[in-house]
Design an enzyme around this catalytic site. Structure first.
Site, PDB file in Angstrom:
ATOM      1  N   LYS B  79      24.189  42.263  21.358  1.00  0.00           N
ATOM      2  CA  LYS B  79      23.687  41.154  20.553  1.00  0.00           C
ATOM      3  C   LYS B  79      22.211  40.960  20.895  1.00  0.00           C
ATOM      4  O   LYS B  79      21.823  41.061  22.062  1.00  0.00           O
ATOM      5  CB  LYS B  79      24.499  39.899  20.897  1.00  0.00           C
ATOM      6  CG  LYS B  79      24.177  38.671  20.062  1.00  0.00           C
ATOM      7  CD  LYS B  79      25.106  37.507  20.444  1.00  0.00           C
ATOM      8  CE  LYS B  79      24.866  36.282  19.595  1.00  0.00           C
ATOM      9  NZ  LYS B  79      25.784  35.170  19.974  1.00  0.00           N
ATOM     10  N   SER B 154      28.212  33.016  16.035  1.00  0.00           N
ATOM     11  CA  SER B 154      26.908  33.597  15.829  1.00  0.00           C
ATOM     12  C   SER B 154      26.838  35.107  16.101  1.00  0.00           C
ATOM     13  O   SER B 154      25.881  35.746  15.669  1.00  0.00           O
ATOM     14  CB  SER B 154      25.883  32.901  16.726  1.00  0.00           C
ATOM     15  OG  SER B 154      26.160  33.144  18.084  1.00  0.00           O
ATOM     16  N   SER B 178      31.298  31.571  19.373  1.00  0.00           N
ATOM     17  CA  SER B 178      30.491  32.642  18.774  1.00  0.00           C
ATOM     18  C   SER B 178      30.942  34.072  19.070  1.00  0.00           C
ATOM     19  O   SER B 178      30.411  35.009  18.482  1.00  0.00           O
ATOM     20  CB  SER B 178      29.033  32.494  19.198  1.00  0.00           C
ATOM     21  OG  SER B 178      28.432  31.447  18.485  1.00  0.00           O
TER      22      SER B 178
END
Lengths: 96, 486
Positions: B79, B154, B178
Site C-alpha cells: 500500500k 482504504s 481499511s
C-alpha cells in the site's frame, strides 16, 4: 449542532487550511452533518468512566541509553524539500 | 502447469523451492499482468519493474545457493502508505505526489530482508481516509468483480491487485476497517493484527491510537505466512509491543471442536436477510466442526462509529499538521508570506475528505469543545473496549459480518459523509478496542463477495488464523477468481 459559516472559517484558520468562497457552503453543510452525527454520544452516561487514550493497558514509554543511533543525512532528506539553499529550508521572509 | 497467478503464496513458494519456475519468471509474469490489466482497475500508483527484477535475480541466486527462506522470491505489493527508500511514496495525496522516501518502513525492510519482491505501490484512499478508494488524488480503484463498483477502502488498490491476480499478496493498513472491508468486498482474506503487533515505523500516520498494518492475501494460510515475517518488536515504534512472535503456521491445523464462538447480537440486529443468511451458513460450518455458538452482547457497540469520528479526526488533525509545505511535500506557487504558504499549500495539497477530517478534528479539540467531544468519545471508547473484554470472558472468538452489504456503485455514497462512514459499522469497534480481527470470504450476493469477520482477544492472531483456516479447508469461497481476471 449546525455550524455556521463563521465557525467553519474559524476552524479552517486554526487548521491552517485555505478554503475558497465557492467551497465554503459545502464544508458548512457536511461538517454540520458530521458534528450532529457524533452528538449521539451524549445518549450514554459516562460520568464515572476514565477516558481511554491507548487501546492496550499497562503500556509504558520505553527508555533507551542516550547514544546516537541515527546518522546525519541532511542532504538526502533535503532532496524532498521545495526550496533549500546552503543546507537551509527557504520560506517567505518573516521579519521585515 | 497451472498459470502462475492462480497459485497461492504458499504454492508459489513450493514451486520456487522445487525450482519449477524462477523468481524472475514469476516476477515477469505478474509485471506483464499488471501492465496489461491494471488500466481497467487503477490499483497501482507506482510499478517498480526494474527494482522487482533485480530483487528477483537476487532471490534466484539465494535459491540456487540454498540460502533462501520460505518467502524468498515471492512477489508482493505495498500500500502506498508505507515508505519505500528511493521510491515515490504518495499516500494517494497531492501533498506527497512528489515525495521520494529517504528510508524504508520496517514492514517493507522486513519483507525485503525475507527475500520478497516488491512489484509496486498500490492506490488507496487519500491518507487512508475513506471506505471506497474514491478519495485518491490518483483516481478511484475499480472492483475486479464488477468494474462499476468500488473495491472498498482504504486499502482498495491492494485488495483489487490481489483479487485480480496481479499480485499474490499485499500489505494494507487498518484504522477503522481499511484491510477487512476491502478484503470482504473482493473475496480476500484480510487480517488486522492487535494494536502494537506490527511495527508502524515508516507507515504514514493517520490516527495513532488506531492504525495497524496487516496482510491482504488469498487464504488464511498465506496470511499466517506473511504475518510471521511482518510482526515483531521494533524499537523504532514506541507503540510496538515487545512480545514473541509465534509460529502462526504451526497451529493452523488445530481442531476446532469445543471452540466457543460468541455472536454479538448488535452485529446481527440490522443486518439484511440475504447477508445474514450467508453469515449463518458459515456459522453452520463451524458447528459441524464441533464449535459451540453462544449469543453475547456488546451494548455500546452501536456507538462505535460516532466515537471513531471524534477520535480519528482528532488524531489526524494533529498528525497531518506536519504537512506545512516547508521541508517536504507540496508547496503552493508564489506564497506572499508564511501564513499564505501554510494555508494554500495545505488547502491545495489535501483533498476534500482529508480537509473535512482535519477540520472535524480541529473542532473537537478546540477550546470549549474538548471535554464535550474528545474526552466524551474517549470515555465511550472505554465502554466499548470493556464490552469486548467482558465478552471474551465467555467465548474464544466473536463472529459476525464484516460489511453491511456487498460492494456499492462508484459515486453512490460520495454526497453524504455519514452514509459513507456507516459502511464501516461492523469493523470500527475492533480498532477502538485494539483487537485483532480477520475477514474471510463467506459467499456471494448477486455475484459480489461478502465477508465473515472473526474477532479475537489481544494477541490472539494464532487462534484467528487457525479458525479462519479451518473454514477454508471446508469451503472454496476463498479460491474464486473474478471471471474477467481469470
Amino acid at each position: 449542532m449546525n455550524l455556521i459559516r463563521r465557525d467553519v472559517e474559524n476552524i479552517a484558520h486554526l487548521a491552517r487550511l485555505r478554503i475558497t468562497e465557492a467551497e465554503l457552503p459545502d464544508y458548512v453543510d457536511r461538517l454540520s452533518k458530521i458534528v450532529t452525527f457524533v452528538e449521539q454520544l451524549n445518549t450514554v452516561d459516562t460520568a464515572d468512566v476514565e477516558p481511554m487514550a491507548h487501546p492496550l493497558a499497562d503500556q509504558v514509554q520505553r527508555m533507551r541509553p542516550d547514544e546516537p543511533v541515527e546518522m546525519d543525512d541532511r542532504e538526502k532528506y533535503q532532496r524532498n524539500a521545495p526550496k533549500v539553499e546552503a543546507g537551509l529550508y527557504l520560506v517567505p521572509k518573516v521579519i521585515e | 502447469m497451472t498459470e502462475l497467478h492462480h497459485l497461492s503464496l504458499a504454492e508459489l513458494g513450493r514451486g520456487l523451492a522445487e525450482r519449477r519456475f524462477s523468481s524472475v519468471e514469476l516476477t515477469r509474469h505478474f509485471l506483464e499482468r499488471i501492465e496489461r490489466l491494471d488500466p481497467r482497475l487503477n490499483a497501482f500508483i507506482t510499478v517498480t519493474a526494474d527494482q522487482a527484477l533485480a530483487a528477483a535475480q537476487a532471490a534466484d541466486r539465494a535459491l540456487a545457493e540454498g540460502s533462501a527462506g520460505p518467502l524468498t522470491g515471492l512477489p508482493l505489493v505495498h500500500k502506498d502508505i508505507f515508505c519505500t527508500d528511493g521510491v515515490l511514496t504518495t499516500c494517494a495525496s497531492r501533498m506527497l505526489s512528489n515525495f521520494v522516501s529517504p528510508y524504508d518502513a520496517t514492514v517493507v525492510a522486513r519483507l525485503a530482508a525475507a527475500g520478497m519482491v516488491m512489484l509496486g505501490k498500490t492506490n488507496m484512499d487519500e491518507f487512508a481516509m475513506g471506505s471506497s478508494n474514491e478519495t485518491s488524488w490518483y483516481g478511484p480503484v475499480r472492483n475486479p468483480w464488477d468494474l462499476g463498483k468500488v473495491p472498498g477502502g482504504s486499502s482498495g488498490g491492494s485488495a483489487a491487485a490481489v483479487a485480480a491476480r496481479l499480485a499474490p499478496a499485499a500489505t494494507g493498513t487498518d484504522t477503522g476497517g481499511s484491510i477487512r472491508q476491502p478484503a470482504a468486498l473482493t473475496a480476500l482474506t484480510g487480517l488486522k493484527p492487535t494494536y502494537g503487533r506490527v511495527s508502524r515505523y515508516g507507515l504514514i500516520a493517520f490516527a495513532s491510537s488506531l492504525d495497524q498494518a496487516g496482510p491482504l492475501t488469498r487464504s488464511a494460510y498465506d496470511a499466517a505466512l506473511l504475518l510471521g515475517a511482518m510482526a515483531g518488536f521494533d524499537p523504532r515504534d514506541s507503540t510496538s509491543v515487545d512480545a514473541p512472535v509465534p509460529d502462526y503456521l504451526a497451529t493452523l491445523e488445530a481442531p476446532l471442536a469445543g471452540l466457543k464462538i460468541g455472536l454479538p447480537k448488535e452485529l446481527f440486529e440490522d443486518l439484511e436477510e440475504a447477508n445474514a443468511r450467508l453469515v449463518r451458513d458459515a456459522l453452520g460450518v463451524y458447528e459441524k466442526l464441533g464449535a459451540q455458538l453462544i449469543e453475547v452482547s456488546l451494548p455500546h457497540l452501536p456507538l462505535s462509529v460516532p466515537t471513531y469520528y471524534v477520535v480519528a479526526p482528532a488524531e489526524c488533525s494533529s498528525n497531518l499538521s506536519r504537512f506545512d509545505g516547508v521541508r517536504f511535500g507540496y508547496r503552493c506557487e508564489d506564497p506572499v508570506d508564511l501564513l499564505d504558504l501554510y494555508e494554500r499549500s495545505r488547502g491545495e495539497g489535501f483533498g476534500a475528505e482529508v480537509k473535512r477530517r482535519i477540520m472535524t478534528g480541529t473542532y473537537v479539540l478546540s477550546a470549549g469543545y474538548y471535554d464535550a467531544y474528545y474526552l466524551k468519545a474517549q470515555r465511550v471508547r472505554r465502554l466499548i473496549a470493556n464490552d469486548f473484554a467482558q465478552a471474551f470472558t465467555q467465548v474464544d472468538v466473536l463472529m459476525g459480518p464484516t460489511v453491511p452489504g456487498p460492494a456499492f456503485e462508484l459515486g453512490a455514497k460520495l454526497d453524504d459523509p455519514v452514509t459513507m462512514y456507516l459502511s464501516d459499522i461492523y469493523t470500527i469497534g475492533v480498532n477502538l478496542a485494539g483487537l485483532p480481527a480477520i475477514s474471510i470470504p463467506c459467499g456471494f450476493l448477486d455475484g459480489l463477495p461478502i465477508g465473515l469477520q472473526i474477532i479475537g482477544p489481544h494477541f490472539a492472531e494464532e487462534r484467528l488464523l487457525n479458525v479462519a483456516h479451518g473454514y477454508q479447508r471446508e469451503t472454496d469461497w476463498h479460491t474464486r477468481t473474478p471471471p474477467e481476471f481469470a
